[in-house]
Design an enzyme around this catalytic site. Sequence first.
Site, PDB file in Angstrom:
ATOM      1  N   SER A 148      14.729 -38.641 -22.723  1.00 19.27           N
ATOM      2  CA  SER A 148      14.158 -39.300 -21.560  1.00 19.27           C
ATOM      3  C   SER A 148      13.815 -40.760 -21.894  1.00 19.27           C
ATOM      4  O   SER A 148      14.700 -41.537 -22.267  1.00 19.27           O
ATOM      5  CB  SER A 148      12.939 -38.511 -21.074  1.00 19.27           C
ATOM      6  OG  SER A 148      12.502 -38.972 -19.815  1.00 19.27           O
ATOM      7  N   ASP A 358       6.760 -62.493 -16.743  1.00 17.98           N
ATOM      8  CA  ASP A 358       7.347 -63.002 -17.987  1.00 17.98           C
ATOM      9  C   ASP A 358       7.621 -61.892 -18.995  1.00 17.98           C
ATOM     10  O   ASP A 358       7.286 -62.005 -20.170  1.00 17.98           O
ATOM     11  CB  ASP A 358       6.462 -64.093 -18.602  1.00 17.98           C
ATOM     12  CG  ASP A 358       5.049 -63.614 -18.901  1.00 17.98           C
ATOM     13  OD1 ASP A 358       4.637 -62.592 -18.327  1.00 17.98           O
ATOM     14  OD2 ASP A 358       4.352 -64.264 -19.714  1.00 17.98           O
ATOM     15  N   HIS A 411      16.341 -31.541 -17.198  1.00 22.60           N
ATOM     16  CA  HIS A 411      15.947 -32.730 -17.951  1.00 22.60           C
ATOM     17  C   HIS A 411      15.399 -32.392 -19.335  1.00 22.60           C
ATOM     18  O   HIS A 411      15.568 -33.156 -20.276  1.00 22.60           O
ATOM     19  CB  HIS A 411      14.899 -33.505 -17.145  1.00 22.60           C
ATOM     20  CG  HIS A 411      14.472 -34.787 -17.748  1.00 22.60           C
ATOM     21  ND1 HIS A 411      15.256 -35.919 -17.740  1.00 22.60           N
ATOM     22  CD2 HIS A 411      13.324 -35.135 -18.405  1.00 22.60           C
ATOM     23  CE1 HIS A 411      14.623 -36.909 -18.338  1.00 22.60           C
ATOM     24  NE2 HIS A 411      13.461 -36.469 -18.754  1.00 22.60           N
TER      25      HIS A 411
END
Length: 432
Positions: A148, A358, A411
């Site tokens: 994951s 940023d 998953h």
Amino acid sequence: MNTVHRHNGLVCTDHTLRVPLDHTRPDGETITLFAREVTAAGREGEDLPLLLWLQGGPGHRAERPNAPGAWLRRALRDHRVVLMDQRGTGRSTPADRRTLAVHPDAETTAAYLAHFRADAIVRDAELLRRHLAADGEQDRPWTVLGQSFGGFCALTYLSLAPEGLEKVLITGGLPALTAHADDVYRAAYARVLDHNARYFARYPGDQRLVDAVAAHLAEHDVRLPTGERLTVRRFQTLGAGFGGVSTFDALHYLLETAFVPGPGGPELSDTFLRGVESAVSFAPHPLYAVLHEAIYAQGGRPTAWSAHRVREEFPAFDASRGGPLRLTGEMIYPWHFEEDPALVPLRDAAHLLAERVDWPPLYDLDRLADNRVPVVAAVYHDDMYVDREHSLRTAAHVRGLRPWITNAHAHDGVRVDASVFDRLLAMARGEI
């Protein structure tokens, strides 16, 4: 001094080292990094290759050796396995509402937490690799297994320090390389609706229960064992477990405990409320909530509470519209920082992170296109958490990456079935 303990056929050696908070300022503030090296008993004296486990998250500590992860016992047949508590988690210097309270203001806290993404995790791992290397073997690369979010970190590793990697195995974790968080969540909401449909097809009686719980919460001030009110929208987040084979059915067995008779009519049971509290609280892993959208942030655009904004495009999740309630998935909302006591003190810092622009890039597209490290990846066809199409576009961009596309696993397949690790390792070795 390293601590060694033995249990259940394993030899575990604990390591700690100091790493820079900001790797661009190696002489600045440092934090502690913890890792546990695990070897099968009787093989601790052998020169076995190292395998680093990068777990899902963000903000989750590494598995402990007594966890029922199917991959670990299989991996120990060939490797010494390294379980690294990613910075801010477990026995690494923790980052939570108590430890972060030392900062004088939200700006300082947010600036600190900006150093807890995949780029810093990878640079920590490189220092750890050299720390664990035997004398004269500082340049010996290791294998990385990324699950994951750990797969996201593995792609960052390939971008920043491919010289540290012998092989890369990824399960359910090929990220979009350039997509904005809005694109990620827009695709995710559609998949969560599909998993709602699957859940209620399996347990059709649970729709009535879910709707009844939501109606009860809307009409009553129901408190969780930790004292805060349980709202409908927080109850909806129980759908986050729909994507794992080991968690898909858990909601059903929780819902069957929901109501008990009370003096004024049906009430939600203590058993149910305790289970809900355990499932929806971020106290064990606050960084998951704080950094969840930041793991997608790059390119000069803020995430700006992406999941919250994109949700408006999916009215099925609006509990006020009437109709059958739909549960949400792996999304974090600004109101989490109003309702979860573990997150409330981090609210202002979380807002600052959501507006930050940023962020440094996480992936080097040119380096990935010229990749020389063997990489294999399990792409779960029906993965609720990581979009299949995003993953396949990434697989096509990374030179030499071999995807294995399967609908035989969810998953969490690598934790549930050791054959997932077996196949990936065989693919990486060129055996299949």
